[in-house]
Write a protein that holds these residues in place. Sequence first.
Motif, PDB file in Angstrom:
ATOM      1  N   UNK A 162      19.036  -9.909  -3.964  1.00 25.57           N
ATOM      2  CA  UNK A 162      18.457  -9.821  -5.045  1.00 25.57           C
ATOM      3  C   UNK A 162      16.905  -8.888  -4.599  1.00 25.57           C
ATOM      4  N   UNK A 163      16.385  -9.715  -3.254  1.00 24.92           N
ATOM      5  CA  UNK A 163      15.287  -8.116  -3.095  1.00 24.92           C
ATOM      6  C   UNK A 163      15.217  -7.275  -2.975  1.00 24.92           C
ATOM      7  N   UNK A 164      16.662  -6.652  -2.222  1.00 25.65           N
ATOM      8  CA  UNK A 164      16.837  -5.406  -2.695  1.00 25.65           C
ATOM      9  C   UNK A 164      16.623  -4.284  -3.954  1.00 25.65           C
ATOM     10  N   UNK A 165      17.570  -5.635  -4.716  1.00 25.24           N
ATOM     11  CA  UNK A 165      17.271  -5.260  -6.400  1.00 25.24           C
ATOM     12  C   UNK A 165      16.110  -4.908  -6.814  1.00 25.24           C
ATOM     13  N   UNK A 166      14.896  -6.493  -7.168  1.00 21.83           N
ATOM     14  CA  UNK A 166      13.510  -5.746  -7.193  1.00 21.83           C
ATOM     15  C   UNK A 166      13.191  -4.722  -6.619  1.00 21.83           C
ATOM     16  N   UNK A 167      13.554  -4.506  -5.354  1.00 16.99           N
ATOM     17  CA  UNK A 167      12.617  -3.208  -4.346  1.00 16.99           C
ATOM     18  C   UNK A 167      12.636  -2.372  -5.466  1.00 16.99           C
ATOM     19  N   UNK A 168      13.777  -2.087  -5.469  1.00 18.62           N
ATOM     20  CA  UNK A 168      14.627  -0.652  -6.325  1.00 18.62           C
ATOM     21  C   UNK A 168      14.372  -0.378  -7.579  1.00 18.62           C
ATOM     22  N   UNK A 169      13.918  -1.324  -8.289  1.00 14.74           N
ATOM     23  CA  UNK A 169      13.398  -1.190  -9.635  1.00 14.74           C
ATOM     24  C   UNK A 169      11.629  -0.942  -9.341  1.00 14.74           C
ATOM     25  N   UNK A 170      10.968  -1.535  -9.159  1.00 19.59           N
ATOM     26  CA  UNK A 170       9.126  -1.334  -8.351  1.00 19.59           C
ATOM     27  C   UNK A 170       9.873   0.531  -7.591  1.00 19.59           C
ATOM     28  N   UNK A 171      10.515   0.627  -6.425  1.00 23.49           N
ATOM     29  CA  UNK A 171      10.181   2.362  -6.465  1.00 23.49           C
ATOM     30  C   UNK A 171      10.915   3.156  -7.358  1.00 23.49           C
ATOM     31  N   UNK A 172      11.093   2.908  -8.807  1.00 22.52           N
ATOM     32  CA  UNK A 172      11.680   3.657  -9.465  1.00 22.52           C
ATOM     33  C   UNK A 172      10.580   3.533 -10.185  1.00 22.52           C
ATOM     34  N   UNK A 173       9.712   2.373 -10.761  1.00 23.83           N
ATOM     35  CA  UNK A 173       8.592   2.348 -11.205  1.00 23.83           C
ATOM     36  C   UNK A 173       7.762   3.188 -10.452  1.00 23.83           C
ATOM     37  N   UNK A 174       7.444   2.713  -8.857  1.00 22.90           N
ATOM     38  CA  UNK A 174       5.909   3.600  -8.588  1.00 22.90           C
ATOM     39  C   UNK A 174       6.382   5.291  -8.452  1.00 22.90           C
ATOM     40  N   UNK A 175       7.265   5.406  -8.954  1.00 20.70           N
ATOM     41  CA  UNK A 175       8.094   6.962  -7.905  1.00 20.70           C
ATOM     42  C   UNK A 175       7.604   7.569  -9.039  1.00 20.70           C
ATOM     43  N   UNK A 176       8.313   6.860 -10.297  1.00 22.68           N
ATOM     44  CA  UNK A 176       7.698   7.612 -11.760  1.00 22.68           C
ATOM     45  C   UNK A 176       6.526   8.420 -12.018  1.00 22.68           C
ATOM     46  N   UNK A 177       5.019   6.488 -11.383  1.00 18.98           N
ATOM     47  CA  UNK A 177       4.120   6.697 -12.254  1.00 18.98           C
ATOM     48  C   UNK A 177       3.121   7.782 -11.299  1.00 18.98           C
ATOM     49  N   UNK A 178       3.912   8.193  -9.621  1.00 18.25           N
ATOM     50  CA  UNK A 178       2.954   8.750  -9.131  1.00 18.25           C
ATOM     51  C   UNK A 178       3.449  10.457  -9.494  1.00 18.25           C
ATOM     52  N   UNK A 179       4.374  10.626 -10.002  1.00  9.69           N
ATOM     53  CA  UNK A 179       4.937  12.241 -10.673  1.00  9.69           C
ATOM     54  C   UNK A 179       3.869  12.604 -11.399  1.00  9.69           C
ATOM     55  N   UNK A 180       3.947  11.465 -12.683  1.00 11.36           N
ATOM     56  CA  UNK A 180       3.083  11.784 -13.868  1.00 11.36           C
ATOM     57  C   UNK A 180       1.498  11.659 -13.365  1.00 11.36           C
ATOM     58  N   UNK A 181       1.148  11.304 -12.447  1.00  9.84           N
ATOM     59  CA  UNK A 181      -0.561  11.089 -12.302  1.00  9.84           C
ATOM     60  C   UNK A 181      -0.315  12.654 -11.177  1.00  9.84           C
ATOM     61  N   UNK A 182       0.493  13.219 -10.385  1.00 11.46           N
ATOM     62  CA  UNK A 182       0.638  13.764  -9.932  1.00 11.46           C
ATOM     63  C   UNK A 182       0.338  15.254 -10.427  1.00 11.46           C
ATOM     64  N   UNK A 183      -1.398  15.709  -9.230  1.00 12.93           N
ATOM     65  CA  UNK A 183      -1.483  17.260  -9.930  1.00 12.93           C
ATOM     66  C   UNK A 183      -1.321  18.263  -8.677  1.00 12.93           C
ATOM     67  N   UNK A 184      -0.746  17.916  -8.083  1.00 10.23           N
ATOM     68  CA  UNK A 184      -0.222  18.989  -6.381  1.00 10.23           C
ATOM     69  C   UNK A 184       1.478  18.600  -7.259  1.00 10.23           C
ATOM     70  N   UNK A 185       2.271  20.024  -7.203  1.00 10.68           N
ATOM     71  CA  UNK A 185       3.428  20.406  -7.179  1.00 10.68           C
ATOM     72  C   UNK A 185       3.995  19.810  -5.887  1.00 10.68           C
TER      73      UNK A 185
END
Length: 279
Positions: free
Chosen positions: A101-124
Amino acid sequence: MLHLIIFTPLIAALLIMIGAPARKTALLASILTLALAVWAFLLFDESNRDTFMYVSSWAILPEWHLAFKVGLDGLSLIMVLLAAIVTVAAVWFTGKIENHENAFYACLLFISGGAIGAFASMDLFFFYAFHELALIPTFLLIGIWGSGNRSAAAWKITIYLSAGSFILLLGLILLYQSMPAAHRTFDMIELKKYAALIPPEAQRNIYLLLLIGFGVLVSLFPFHSWAPEAYASAPAPAAMLHAGVLKKFGLYGLLRLAIPLVPAGRAILDRSVGCSVAR
Protein backbone atom coordinates in the motif's frame (compact mmCIF):
# COMPACT_ATOMS: atom_id res chain seq x y z
CA MET A 1 4.63 29.08 -2.55
CA LEU A 2 5.38 27.43 -5.89
CA HIS A 3 8.14 25.34 -4.32
CA LEU A 4 5.60 24.04 -1.80
CA ILE A 5 3.19 23.11 -4.60
CA ILE A 6 5.92 21.15 -6.38
CA PHE A 7 7.61 19.47 -3.44
CA THR A 8 4.69 18.71 -1.11
CA PRO A 9 3.69 15.55 -3.08
CA LEU A 10 7.32 14.49 -3.49
CA ILE A 11 8.20 14.91 0.19
CA ALA A 12 4.99 13.11 1.18
CA ALA A 13 5.91 10.24 -1.17
CA LEU A 14 9.31 9.91 0.53
CA LEU A 15 7.70 9.97 3.98
CA ILE A 16 5.28 7.23 2.93
CA MET A 17 8.16 5.12 1.65
CA ILE A 18 9.88 5.27 5.05
CA GLY A 19 6.75 4.28 6.95
CA ALA A 20 4.30 7.20 7.30
CA PRO A 21 0.59 6.20 7.15
CA ALA A 22 0.05 5.84 3.42
CA ARG A 23 -3.52 6.96 2.78
CA LYS A 24 -3.65 9.68 5.43
CA THR A 25 -0.33 11.18 4.35
CA ALA A 26 -1.21 11.05 0.65
CA LEU A 27 -4.63 12.60 1.22
CA LEU A 28 -3.25 15.36 3.43
CA ALA A 29 -0.47 16.15 0.93
CA SER A 30 -2.82 16.19 -2.06
CA ILE A 31 -5.33 18.47 -0.30
CA LEU A 32 -2.54 20.82 0.79
CA THR A 33 -1.18 20.90 -2.77
CA LEU A 34 -4.65 21.71 -4.12
CA ALA A 35 -5.15 24.47 -1.54
CA LEU A 36 -1.82 26.06 -2.50
CA ALA A 37 -2.63 25.76 -6.22
CA VAL A 38 -6.03 27.42 -5.70
CA TRP A 39 -4.33 30.17 -3.71
CA ALA A 40 -1.84 30.72 -6.55
CA PHE A 41 -4.75 30.83 -9.00
CA LEU A 42 -6.66 33.41 -6.95
CA LEU A 43 -3.59 35.64 -6.58
CA PHE A 44 -2.64 35.39 -10.24
CA ASP A 45 -2.84 38.66 -12.21
CA GLU A 46 -5.05 37.76 -15.18
CA SER A 47 -4.17 40.99 -16.98
CA ASN A 48 -0.63 39.60 -17.42
CA ARG A 49 -1.45 35.99 -18.18
CA ASP A 50 1.44 35.76 -20.67
CA THR A 51 3.91 36.92 -18.02
CA PHE A 52 5.44 34.46 -15.57
CA MET A 53 4.67 34.99 -11.90
CA TYR A 54 6.01 33.34 -8.72
CA VAL A 55 9.40 33.07 -10.45
CA SER A 56 12.39 31.81 -8.48
CA SER A 57 15.75 30.54 -9.64
CA TRP A 58 18.62 28.62 -8.03
CA ALA A 59 21.86 28.42 -10.01
CA ILE A 60 23.07 24.83 -10.52
CA LEU A 61 25.79 25.10 -13.20
CA PRO A 62 26.32 28.79 -14.00
CA GLU A 63 28.82 28.03 -16.76
CA TRP A 64 26.08 26.10 -18.60
CA HIS A 65 23.37 28.59 -17.61
CA LEU A 66 21.63 25.70 -15.86
CA ALA A 67 19.36 26.65 -12.97
CA PHE A 68 16.39 25.29 -11.08
CA LYS A 69 14.01 27.96 -12.34
CA VAL A 70 10.25 27.75 -11.87
CA GLY A 71 7.34 30.07 -12.53
CA LEU A 72 3.76 30.14 -13.73
CA ASP A 73 2.04 31.90 -16.59
CA GLY A 74 -1.60 31.48 -17.57
CA LEU A 75 -1.05 28.18 -19.39
CA SER A 76 1.16 26.48 -16.82
CA LEU A 77 -1.02 27.70 -13.94
CA ILE A 78 -4.06 25.93 -15.42
CA MET A 79 -2.04 22.74 -15.86
CA VAL A 80 -0.75 22.85 -12.28
CA LEU A 81 -4.27 23.42 -10.97
CA LEU A 82 -5.55 20.52 -13.08
CA ALA A 83 -2.82 18.25 -11.70
CA ALA A 84 -3.68 19.19 -8.12
CA ILE A 85 -7.40 18.55 -8.63
CA VAL A 86 -6.87 15.16 -10.28
CA THR A 87 -4.39 14.14 -7.57
CA VAL A 88 -6.97 14.70 -4.83
CA ALA A 89 -9.54 12.72 -6.83
CA ALA A 90 -7.10 9.86 -7.52
CA VAL A 91 -6.08 9.53 -3.86
CA TRP A 92 -9.61 10.00 -2.51
CA PHE A 93 -11.17 7.29 -4.70
CA THR A 94 -8.39 4.75 -4.25
CA GLY A 95 -9.89 1.58 -2.81
CA LYS A 96 -8.26 -0.89 -0.50
CA ILE A 97 -4.77 -1.85 -1.64
CA GLU A 98 -3.98 -5.42 -0.67
CA ASN A 99 -0.25 -5.43 -1.41
CA HIS A 100 2.42 -2.78 -0.91
CA GLU A 101 0.00 0.00 0.00
CA ASN A 102 2.76 2.47 0.87
CA ALA A 103 4.48 1.97 -2.49
CA PHE A 104 1.17 2.44 -4.32
CA TYR A 105 0.41 5.81 -2.73
CA ALA A 106 4.03 6.91 -3.09
CA CYS A 107 3.85 6.18 -6.83
CA LEU A 108 0.69 8.28 -7.16
CA LEU A 109 2.37 11.22 -5.43
CA PHE A 110 5.55 10.89 -7.49
CA ILE A 111 3.44 11.13 -10.66
CA SER A 112 1.68 14.20 -9.28
CA GLY A 113 4.85 15.95 -8.13
CA GLY A 114 6.69 15.12 -11.35
CA ALA A 115 3.86 16.46 -13.51
CA ILE A 116 3.50 19.66 -11.46
CA GLY A 117 7.28 20.19 -11.55
CA ALA A 118 7.35 19.75 -15.33
CA PHE A 119 4.52 22.25 -15.87
CA ALA A 120 6.14 24.80 -13.55
CA SER A 121 9.71 24.43 -14.87
CA MET A 122 11.20 27.28 -16.87
CA ASP A 123 14.42 25.36 -17.50
CA LEU A 124 14.66 22.68 -20.20
CA PHE A 125 16.67 20.28 -18.05
CA PHE A 126 14.20 20.21 -15.18
CA PHE A 127 11.25 20.33 -17.59
CA TYR A 128 12.45 17.00 -18.97
CA ALA A 129 13.70 15.55 -15.66
CA PHE A 130 10.42 16.11 -13.80
CA HIS A 131 8.49 14.40 -16.58
CA GLU A 132 10.77 11.37 -16.44
CA LEU A 133 10.30 11.26 -12.67
CA ALA A 134 6.56 10.98 -13.26
CA LEU A 135 6.83 8.30 -15.96
CA ILE A 136 8.65 5.64 -13.93
CA PRO A 137 5.86 5.19 -11.31
CA THR A 138 3.34 4.84 -14.15
CA PHE A 139 5.08 1.70 -15.37
CA LEU A 140 5.18 0.29 -11.83
CA LEU A 141 1.51 1.00 -11.13
CA ILE A 142 0.42 -0.88 -14.25
CA GLY A 143 2.88 -3.76 -13.91
CA ILE A 144 2.33 -4.41 -10.18
CA TRP A 145 -1.22 -3.29 -9.39
CA GLY A 146 -2.83 -3.48 -12.82
CA SER A 147 -5.41 -5.96 -14.07
CA GLY A 148 -5.88 -8.14 -17.13
CA ASN A 149 -2.79 -8.55 -19.26
CA ARG A 150 -0.92 -6.04 -17.12
CA SER A 151 2.57 -7.32 -17.86
CA ALA A 152 2.19 -6.88 -21.63
CA ALA A 153 0.54 -3.49 -21.15
CA ALA A 154 3.32 -2.34 -18.82
CA TRP A 155 6.01 -3.40 -21.28
CA LYS A 156 4.22 -1.79 -24.21
CA ILE A 157 3.78 1.57 -22.50
CA THR A 158 7.38 1.37 -21.24
CA ILE A 159 8.77 0.80 -24.73
CA TYR A 160 6.60 3.42 -26.41
CA LEU A 161 7.03 6.18 -23.84
CA SER A 162 10.74 5.49 -23.36
CA ALA A 163 11.23 5.78 -27.13
CA GLY A 164 9.20 8.98 -27.17
CA SER A 165 11.20 10.42 -24.28
CA PHE A 166 14.47 9.53 -26.00
CA ILE A 167 13.41 11.22 -29.25
CA LEU A 168 12.27 14.24 -27.24
CA LEU A 169 15.65 14.34 -25.50
CA LEU A 170 17.39 14.35 -28.89
CA GLY A 171 15.21 17.25 -29.97
CA LEU A 172 16.00 19.24 -26.83
CA ILE A 173 19.73 18.58 -27.21
CA LEU A 174 19.59 19.66 -30.86
CA LEU A 175 17.69 22.80 -29.86
CA TYR A 176 20.40 23.66 -27.34
CA GLN A 177 23.27 22.86 -29.72
CA SER A 178 21.71 24.80 -32.61
CA MET A 179 21.68 28.05 -30.63
CA PRO A 180 24.64 30.38 -31.26
CA ALA A 181 27.32 29.53 -28.71
CA ALA A 182 27.05 32.92 -27.01
CA HIS A 183 23.32 32.44 -26.40
CA ARG A 184 23.12 28.78 -25.41
CA THR A 185 20.93 28.35 -22.37
CA PHE A 186 18.34 26.05 -20.82
CA ASP A 187 16.17 29.00 -19.80
CA MET A 188 12.92 28.89 -21.80
CA ILE A 189 12.49 32.67 -21.71
CA GLU A 190 15.99 33.23 -23.09
CA LEU A 191 15.46 30.48 -25.67
CA LYS A 192 12.37 32.26 -26.93
CA LYS A 193 14.38 35.46 -27.40
CA TYR A 194 17.16 33.90 -29.45
CA ALA A 195 15.53 30.89 -31.15
CA ALA A 196 15.00 32.97 -34.29
CA LEU A 197 18.80 32.83 -34.77
CA ILE A 198 18.59 29.08 -35.47
CA PRO A 199 18.79 28.39 -39.25
CA PRO A 200 15.51 27.22 -40.84
CA GLU A 201 16.86 23.79 -41.81
CA ALA A 202 17.99 23.15 -38.24
CA GLN A 203 14.59 24.37 -37.03
CA ARG A 204 12.92 21.80 -39.26
CA ASN A 205 14.92 18.95 -37.72
CA ILE A 206 14.26 20.22 -34.20
CA TYR A 207 10.54 20.58 -34.84
CA LEU A 208 10.31 17.08 -36.33
CA LEU A 209 12.02 15.51 -33.30
CA LEU A 210 9.89 17.49 -30.85
CA LEU A 211 6.71 16.67 -32.77
CA ILE A 212 7.46 12.93 -32.71
CA GLY A 213 8.65 12.95 -29.09
CA PHE A 214 5.73 14.93 -27.71
CA GLY A 215 3.40 13.14 -30.14
CA VAL A 216 4.24 9.74 -28.66
CA LEU A 217 3.70 11.06 -25.13
CA VAL A 218 0.30 12.53 -26.00
CA SER A 219 -0.58 9.42 -28.10
CA LEU A 220 -0.89 11.44 -31.29
CA PHE A 221 -1.77 9.30 -34.33
CA PRO A 222 -0.01 7.09 -35.42
CA PHE A 223 1.83 6.78 -32.07
CA HIS A 224 -1.30 6.01 -30.06
CA SER A 225 -1.55 2.24 -29.86
CA TRP A 226 -0.05 2.05 -26.36
CA ALA A 227 -2.89 4.01 -24.78
CA PRO A 228 -5.90 1.62 -24.98
CA GLU A 229 -4.07 -1.34 -23.46
CA ALA A 230 -2.37 0.78 -20.80
CA TYR A 231 -5.57 2.41 -19.59
CA ALA A 232 -7.51 -0.86 -19.69
CA SER A 233 -4.93 -2.53 -17.43
CA ALA A 234 -4.01 0.39 -15.17
CA PRO A 235 -5.61 0.77 -11.73
CA ALA A 236 -8.20 3.57 -11.82
CA PRO A 237 -6.15 6.15 -9.83
CA ALA A 238 -3.14 5.63 -12.10
CA ALA A 239 -5.31 5.98 -15.22
CA MET A 240 -6.81 9.17 -13.78
CA LEU A 241 -3.40 10.74 -13.20
CA HIS A 242 -1.85 9.62 -16.47
CA ALA A 243 -4.78 10.35 -18.78
CA GLY A 244 -5.93 13.44 -16.90
CA VAL A 245 -2.56 15.05 -16.20
CA LEU A 246 0.64 13.40 -17.41
CA LYS A 247 -0.58 12.78 -20.94
CA LYS A 248 -1.24 16.51 -21.27
CA PHE A 249 2.51 17.07 -20.95
CA GLY A 250 2.90 16.20 -24.65
CA LEU A 251 0.41 18.82 -25.78
CA TYR A 252 1.82 21.32 -23.28
CA GLY A 253 5.30 20.75 -24.70
CA LEU A 254 4.11 21.36 -28.24
CA LEU A 255 2.47 24.63 -27.20
CA ARG A 256 5.36 25.71 -24.96
CA LEU A 257 8.36 24.70 -27.09
CA ALA A 258 7.80 23.23 -30.55
CA ILE A 259 5.35 25.77 -31.99
CA PRO A 260 6.69 29.07 -30.60
CA LEU A 261 10.44 28.35 -30.66
CA VAL A 262 10.92 26.91 -34.17
CA PRO A 263 8.12 28.36 -36.35
CA ALA A 264 10.28 28.36 -39.48
CA GLY A 265 10.92 24.63 -39.09
CA ARG A 266 7.19 23.99 -38.67
CA ALA A 267 6.44 26.03 -41.81
CA ILE A 268 9.02 24.06 -43.84
CA LEU A 269 7.63 20.75 -42.63
CA ASP A 270 4.04 21.85 -43.32
CA ARG A 271 4.97 22.81 -46.88
CA SER A 272 6.74 19.48 -47.40
CA VAL A 273 3.72 17.54 -46.19
CA GLY A 274 1.41 19.70 -48.31
CA CYS A 275 3.47 19.06 -51.42
CA SER A 276 3.53 15.31 -50.75
CA VAL A 277 -0.25 15.24 -50.31
CA ALA A 278 -0.73 17.28 -53.50
CA ARG A 279 1.31 14.79 -55.50
